[in-house]
Write a protein that holds these residues in place. Structure first.
Motif, PDB file in Angstrom:
ATOM      1  N   ASP A  48       0.871  -1.177   0.000  1.00 26.22           N
ATOM      2  CA  ASP A  48       0.000   0.000   0.000  1.00 26.22           C
ATOM      3  C   ASP A  48       0.909   1.228   0.000  1.00 26.22           C
ATOM      4  OD1 ASP A  48      -1.863   1.947   0.281  1.00 26.22           O
ATOM      5  OD2 ASP A  48      -2.564   1.347   2.277  1.00 26.22           O
ATOM      6  N   TRP A  49       1.200   1.707  -1.212  1.00 32.04           N
ATOM      7  CA  TRP A  49       2.194   2.775  -1.344  1.00 32.04           C
ATOM      8  C   TRP A  49       1.712   4.094  -0.737  1.00 32.04           C
ATOM      9  CZ3 TRP A  49       6.836   1.244  -2.280  1.00 32.04           C
ATOM     10  CH2 TRP A  49       7.061   0.097  -3.039  1.00 32.04           C
ATOM     11  N   SER A  50       0.408   4.213  -0.513  1.00 28.91           N
ATOM     12  CA  SER A  50      -0.094   5.456   0.084  1.00 28.91           C
ATOM     13  C   SER A  50       0.440   5.666   1.497  1.00 28.91           C
ATOM     14  CB  SER A  50      -1.621   5.459   0.088  1.00 28.91           C
ATOM     15  OG  SER A  50      -2.123   4.397   0.887  1.00 28.91           O
ATOM     16  N   LYS A  51       0.916   4.591   2.132  1.00 32.14           N
ATOM     17  CA  LYS A  51       1.482   4.728   3.476  1.00 32.14           C
ATOM     18  C   LYS A  51       2.746   5.585   3.471  1.00 32.14           C
ATOM     19  CE  LYS A  51      -0.216   0.223   5.145  1.00 32.14           C
ATOM     20  NZ  LYS A  51       0.184  -1.110   5.650  1.00 32.14           N
ATOM     21  N   CYS A  52       3.384   5.669   2.310  1.00 34.28           N
ATOM     22  CA  CYS A  52       4.631   6.445   2.225  1.00 34.28           C
ATOM     23  C   CYS A  52       4.376   7.952   2.316  1.00 34.28           C
ATOM     24  CB  CYS A  52       5.360   6.132   0.918  1.00 34.28           C
ATOM     25  SG  CYS A  52       5.819   4.399   0.734  1.00 34.28           S
ATOM     26  N   GLU A  53       3.133   8.355   2.073  1.00 30.68           N
ATOM     27  CA  GLU A  53       2.828   9.787   2.047  1.00 30.68           C
ATOM     28  C   GLU A  53       3.193  10.478   3.361  1.00 30.68           C
ATOM     29  OE1 GLU A  53      -1.280  10.043   1.158  1.00 30.68           O
ATOM     30  OE2 GLU A  53      -1.061   9.452  -0.962  1.00 30.68           O
ATOM     31  N   ASP A  54       2.990   9.778   4.477  1.00 28.83           N
ATOM     32  CA  ASP A  54       3.221  10.402   5.784  1.00 28.83           C
ATOM     33  C   ASP A  54       4.671  10.306   6.216  1.00 28.83           C
ATOM     34  OD1 ASP A  54       0.488  10.914   5.948  1.00 28.83           O
ATOM     35  OD2 ASP A  54       0.084   8.926   6.800  1.00 28.83           O
ATOM     36  N   VAL A  55       5.479   9.545   5.458  1.00 29.59           N
ATOM     37  CA  VAL A  55       6.878   9.338   5.856  1.00 29.59           C
ATOM     38  C   VAL A  55       7.825  10.193   5.030  1.00 29.59           C
ATOM     39  CG1 VAL A  55       8.705   7.612   6.104  1.00 29.59           C
ATOM     40  CG2 VAL A  55       6.323   6.975   6.540  1.00 29.59           C
ATOM     41  N   VAL A  56       7.525  10.307   3.734  1.00 31.15           N
ATOM     42  CA  VAL A  56       8.407  11.046   2.831  1.00 31.15           C
ATOM     43  C   VAL A  56       8.310  12.541   3.114  1.00 31.15           C
ATOM     44  CG1 VAL A  56       8.770  11.676   0.418  1.00 31.15           C
ATOM     45  CG2 VAL A  56       8.299   9.300   1.031  1.00 31.15           C
ATOM     46  N   ALA A  57       9.449  13.186   3.094  1.00 28.29           N
ATOM     47  CA  ALA A  57       9.481  14.635   3.302  1.00 28.29           C
ATOM     48  C   ALA A  57       8.681  15.323   2.202  1.00 28.29           C
ATOM     49  CB  ALA A  57      10.923  15.133   3.286  1.00 28.29           C
ATOM     50  N   GLY A  58       7.824  16.260   2.588  1.00 27.62           N
ATOM     51  CA  GLY A  58       6.990  16.959   1.625  1.00 27.62           C
ATOM     52  C   GLY A  58       5.554  16.482   1.630  1.00 27.62           C
ATOM     53  N   GLY A  59       5.306  15.348   2.323  1.00 30.16           N
ATOM     54  CA  GLY A  59       3.941  14.877   2.495  1.00 30.16           C
ATOM     55  C   GLY A  59       3.316  14.286   1.248  1.00 30.16           C
ATOM     56  N   PRO A  60       1.967  14.175   1.248  1.00 27.66           N
ATOM     57  CA  PRO A  60       1.246  13.512   0.146  1.00 27.66           C
ATOM     58  C   PRO A  60       1.504  14.121  -1.224  1.00 27.66           C
ATOM     59  CG  PRO A  60      -0.211  13.834   2.027  1.00 27.66           C
ATOM     60  CD  PRO A  60       1.054  14.573   2.348  1.00 27.66           C
ATOM     61  N   ASP A  61       1.595  15.441  -1.287  1.00 31.36           N
ATOM     62  CA  ASP A  61       1.767  16.092  -2.592  1.00 31.36           C
ATOM     63  C   ASP A  61       3.092  15.678  -3.236  1.00 31.36           C
ATOM     64  OD1 ASP A  61      -0.643  17.337  -2.294  1.00 31.36           O
ATOM     65  OD2 ASP A  61       0.194  19.226  -1.557  1.00 31.36           O
ATOM     66  N   ARG A  62       4.142  15.702  -2.436  1.00 27.46           N
ATOM     67  CA  ARG A  62       5.456  15.346  -2.996  1.00 27.46           C
ATOM     68  C   ARG A  62       5.510  13.861  -3.352  1.00 27.46           C
ATOM     69  NH1 ARG A  62      10.660  13.871  -1.182  1.00 27.46           N
ATOM     70  NH2 ARG A  62      12.268  14.575  -2.638  1.00 27.46           N
ATOM     71  N   TRP A  63       4.907  13.004  -2.507  1.00 31.23           N
ATOM     72  CA  TRP A  63       4.912  11.579  -2.824  1.00 31.23           C
ATOM     73  C   TRP A  63       4.133  11.302  -4.110  1.00 31.23           C
ATOM     74  CZ3 TRP A  63       7.456   7.366  -2.355  1.00 31.23           C
ATOM     75  CH2 TRP A  63       6.871   6.155  -2.693  1.00 31.23           C
ATOM     76  N   GLN A  64       3.006  11.983  -4.300  1.00 30.19           N
ATOM     77  CA  GLN A  64       2.243  11.804  -5.537  1.00 30.19           C
ATOM     78  C   GLN A  64       3.078  12.200  -6.741  1.00 30.19           C
ATOM     79  OE1 GLN A  64      -0.728  10.432  -6.017  1.00 30.19           O
ATOM     80  NE2 GLN A  64      -0.933   9.968  -3.837  1.00 30.19           N
ATOM     81  N   MET A  65       3.849  13.261  -6.600  1.00 31.65           N
ATOM     82  CA  MET A  65       4.710  13.712  -7.693  1.00 31.65           C
ATOM     83  C   MET A  65       5.807  12.670  -7.960  1.00 31.65           C
ATOM     84  SD  MET A  65       7.223  17.025  -7.831  1.00 31.65           S
ATOM     85  CE  MET A  65       8.355  16.217  -6.703  1.00 31.65           C
ATOM     86  N   LEU A  66       6.409  12.136  -6.885  1.00 34.44           N
ATOM     87  CA  LEU A  66       7.476  11.151  -7.040  1.00 34.44           C
ATOM     88  C   LEU A  66       6.963   9.833  -7.624  1.00 34.44           C
ATOM     89  CD1 LEU A  66       9.387  11.636  -3.648  1.00 34.44           C
ATOM     90  CD2 LEU A  66      10.176  12.333  -5.916  1.00 34.44           C
ATOM     91  N   ALA A  67       5.745   9.457  -7.235  1.00 37.03           N
ATOM     92  CA  ALA A  67       5.217   8.140  -7.596  1.00 37.03           C
ATOM     93  C   ALA A  67       4.521   8.119  -8.946  1.00 37.03           C
ATOM     94  CB  ALA A  67       4.238   7.670  -6.524  1.00 37.03           C
ATOM     95  N   GLU A  68       4.238   9.261  -9.513  1.00 38.60           N
ATOM     96  CA  GLU A  68       3.442   9.323 -10.740  1.00 38.60           C
ATOM     97  C   GLU A  68       4.082   8.529 -11.879  1.00 38.60           C
ATOM     98  OE1 GLU A  68       1.418  12.652 -13.730  1.00 38.60           O
ATOM     99  OE2 GLU A  68       2.751  13.267 -12.098  1.00 38.60           O
ATOM    100  N   GLY A  69       3.305   7.612 -12.452  1.00 39.83           N
ATOM    101  CA  GLY A  69       3.753   6.861 -13.618  1.00 39.83           C
ATOM    102  C   GLY A  69       4.759   5.768 -13.353  1.00 39.83           C
ATOM    103  N   LYS A  70       5.000   5.423 -12.095  1.00 36.87           N
ATOM    104  CA  LYS A  70       6.032   4.435 -11.767  1.00 36.87           C
ATOM    105  C   LYS A  70       5.407   3.117 -11.329  1.00 36.87           C
ATOM    106  CE  LYS A  70       9.685   7.712 -10.470  1.00 36.87           C
ATOM    107  NZ  LYS A  70       8.971   8.924 -10.873  1.00 36.87           N
TER     108      LYS A  70
END
Length: 426
Positions: free
Chosen positions: A90-112
Motif C-alpha cells: 500500500d504505497w499510500s502509506k509512504c505519504e506520511d513518511v516522505v518529506a513533503g507529504g502527500p503532494d510530494r509523494w504523488q509527484m514522485l510516484a506518478e507513472g512508476k
C-alpha cells in the motif's frame, strides 16, 4: 360371330388388366431410379459427415477434459501463490513518511511501477541517511579504488542539495566538451574539482559527489554521469544523445517560420521522420504521444515545441526526451540481439574478429568502414594501429568470448546506420 369376337376381346382385355395393372411406365421407372440413386449418394455423404463429426466430438471431449485438468491445476497454483506471496504494498502509506507529504509523494510516484517505487523509496531513505553523515571514511589506495577516491583518513561531507549536484555535473560536462586534449574521464573529474574548489577541498567534493550520484539512480543527470565515471558507459553515448536533442530542436525551430515557438503536429511528425528515418511508424507514434499528440488531435493543432526540451531544477527532462532515450536503449538492445542471432552462437562461445565484422555488415549493410572499425576496436579492445585489415592472416587469431564482446559494445554509442534490406531499384 361378332359376339364371339367381342367376348374373346373382353377376355383378353381382362387378362391384360390382371397381368399388367401394377406395371409402371419405363419413363417413370427411370426417373424414380435416378431419384433413388441421388438420395443414396446423399445418405452416404451424410453418413460420412456424421462419422467425422463424431470423431471431432470425441477429440473435443478429450480437449475439454484436458482443459478442466489444467484449470484445476492453475487454480491450485493460484491458491498456493496467494497463500505464500507477499501482498501488494500500500504505497499510500509512504505519504506520511516522505518529506513533503502527500503532494510530494504523488509527484514522485506518478507513472512508476512497484519496482521503480522501491528505488524512489530507497533514494528518499538514503538521502536522509546521507545528510546525517558529517564525514566519509577514505577507501584507501587499492587498485580497485577509482583514482579520484584514493585517500586514507576521513573527508568532509559537503551536503549539497540535489540541485547543486546537478548544476555541478552540468558544468563538468560543459568543460569536458570544450577540452582539446582529452584525458581519462575519472582524471578529468578530479582535475575539474581541483580547479573548482582548490586542491584542499577536491577530495571531499569527490566523495560527496560520488555518494550522491551513486544513490540517486532515478536522476538522469546523476545516473548518466555515474555510468560514465565508473566506465560502464562511453561518454560518447551522452554526447550523441545531447547532439540528437539539439538537432531536433534546431529542426523544429527551422519549421517555426513565424518564430513564435509553435509548430503544427504535422510539422512535428515530419521532423521526427526526417531525423529518424529508420524508426518504425509505431516508434514515431510513441514520440508524437510523448510530445502531446492524442487521438483527437488534428494535423493543424499547434504545439509549443520548446516545452519539449525543458528540464526541472534537478535536471529531469520531459517525457518526450525521456522517450527518446528509452527508444535509443531499446534499439541498441535490438541491434545487439540481431548481431548475436546473425552469429548463431551461444554467449560462452569464442568469436573471431572476421566473424563479428561479417555479422555487422550483414545486419547493417550501410555501415561505413570507419564506424565498423570503431566497433571492432571496442569489441576486441584493440589499439587502432593493431586492427588488422580485412583478409590478413592474423585476423583469425583475434578472439573474444561473445558475451564479453556484446557487453563492450553495449557501453558505446552503437546504432543502425541504414536499412538491413537493400532498397528496391526504382
Amino acid at each position: 360371330m361378332t359376339r364371339q369376337d367381342l367376348t374373346r376381346t373382353q377376355m383378353e382385355l381382362n387378362t391384360m388388366k390382371a397381368n399388367f395393372g401394377d406395371v409402371v411406365p419405363r419413363r417413370d421407372f427411370e426417373m424414380q431410379e435416378k431419384t433413388n440413386k441421388d438420395l443414396q449418394e446423399q445418405l452416404d455423404s451424410l453418413r460420412d459427415d456424421y462419422e467425422e463429426v463424431c470423431k471431432e466430438h470425441e477429440i473435443l471431449l478429450q480437449l475439454h477434459m484436458t482443459t478442466l485438468k489444467e484449470r484445476d491445476q492453475f487454480h491450485s497454483e493460484l491458491q498456493e501463490i496467494q497463500r505464500t506471496s507477499t501482498p501488494r504494498p500500500d504505497w499510500s502509506k509512504c505519504e506520511d513518511v516522505v518529506a513533503g507529504g502527500p503532494d510530494r509523494w504523488q509527484m514522485l510516484a506518478e507513472g512508476k511501477n512497484s519496482d521503480q517505487l522501491v528505488d524512489v523509496l530507497l533514494e528518499e531513505i538514503g538521502e536522509g541517511l546521507l545528510r546525517e553523515k558529517d564525514f566519509f571514511p577514505g577507501l584507501g589506495y587499492g587498485e580497485a579504488i577509482p583514482p579520484f577516491l584514493r585517500f586514507d583518513g576521513i573527508v568532509e561531507n559537503k551536503k549539497p542539495t540535489k540541485k547543486d549536484v546537478v548544476n555541478l555535473l552540468k558544468d563538468a560536462w560543459k568543460q569536458r566538451l570544450v577540452e582539446e586534449q582529452k584525458e581519462k574521464f575519472p582524471d578529468f573529474f578530479f582535475n575539474f574539482l581541483e580547479h573548482r574548489f582548490g586542491p584542499g577541498e577536491a577530495m571531499a567534493w569527490a566523495y560527496t559527489i560520488f555518494e550522491n550520484i551513486k544513490l540517486f539512480r532515478s536522476n538522469e543527470v546523476m545516473s548518466q554521469f555515474y555510468a560514465v565515471l565508473m566506465g560502464k558507459r562511453s561518454e560518447n553515448v551522452y554526447i550523441k544523445q545531447k547532439e540528437t536533442v539539439a538537432q531536433l530542436l534546431k529542426e523544429m525551430t527551422n519549421a517555426d517560420s513565424q518564430n513564435e515557438g509553435l509548430i503544427t503536429m504535422e510539422h512535428l511528425s515530419t521532423v521526427l521522420k526526417s531525423t529518424f528515418p529508420f524508426k518504425k511508424e509505431e516508434k514515431i507514434q510513441e514520440l508524437m504521444e510523448a510530445g502531446g499528440w492524442h487521438p483527437n488531435s488534428s494535423n493543424a493543432d499547434l504545439l509549443n515545441y520548446r516545452s519539449l526540451f525543458t528540464e526541472d531544477e534537478e535536471g529531469q527532462s520531459t517525457p518526450f526526451v525521456q522517450k527518446l532515450w528509452e527508444q535509443y536503449v531499446d534499439e541498441k538492445d535490438e541491434y545487439l540481439r540481431e548481431l548475436k542471432q546473425e552469429l548463431g552462437m551461444e554467449l560462452h562461445n569464442e568469436v573471431t574478429l572476421p566473424q563479428i565484422r561479417e555479422a555487422l555488415i550483414s545486419i547493417d549493410p550501410s555501415l561505413e568502414k570507419q564506424t565498423l572499425n570503431s566497433y571492432l576496436i571496442q569489441a576486441f579492445q584493440l589499439p587502432m594501429t593493431e586492427l588488422p585489415e580485412e583478409g590478413e592472416e592474423k585476423e583469425e587469431s583475434i578472439v573474444v568470448q561473445l558475451k564479453i564482446a556484446l557487453q563492450r559494445l553495449q557501453m558505446i554509442d552503437i546504432r543502425r546506420m541504414g536499412s538491413r534490406e537493400p532498397e528496391p531499384a526504382s
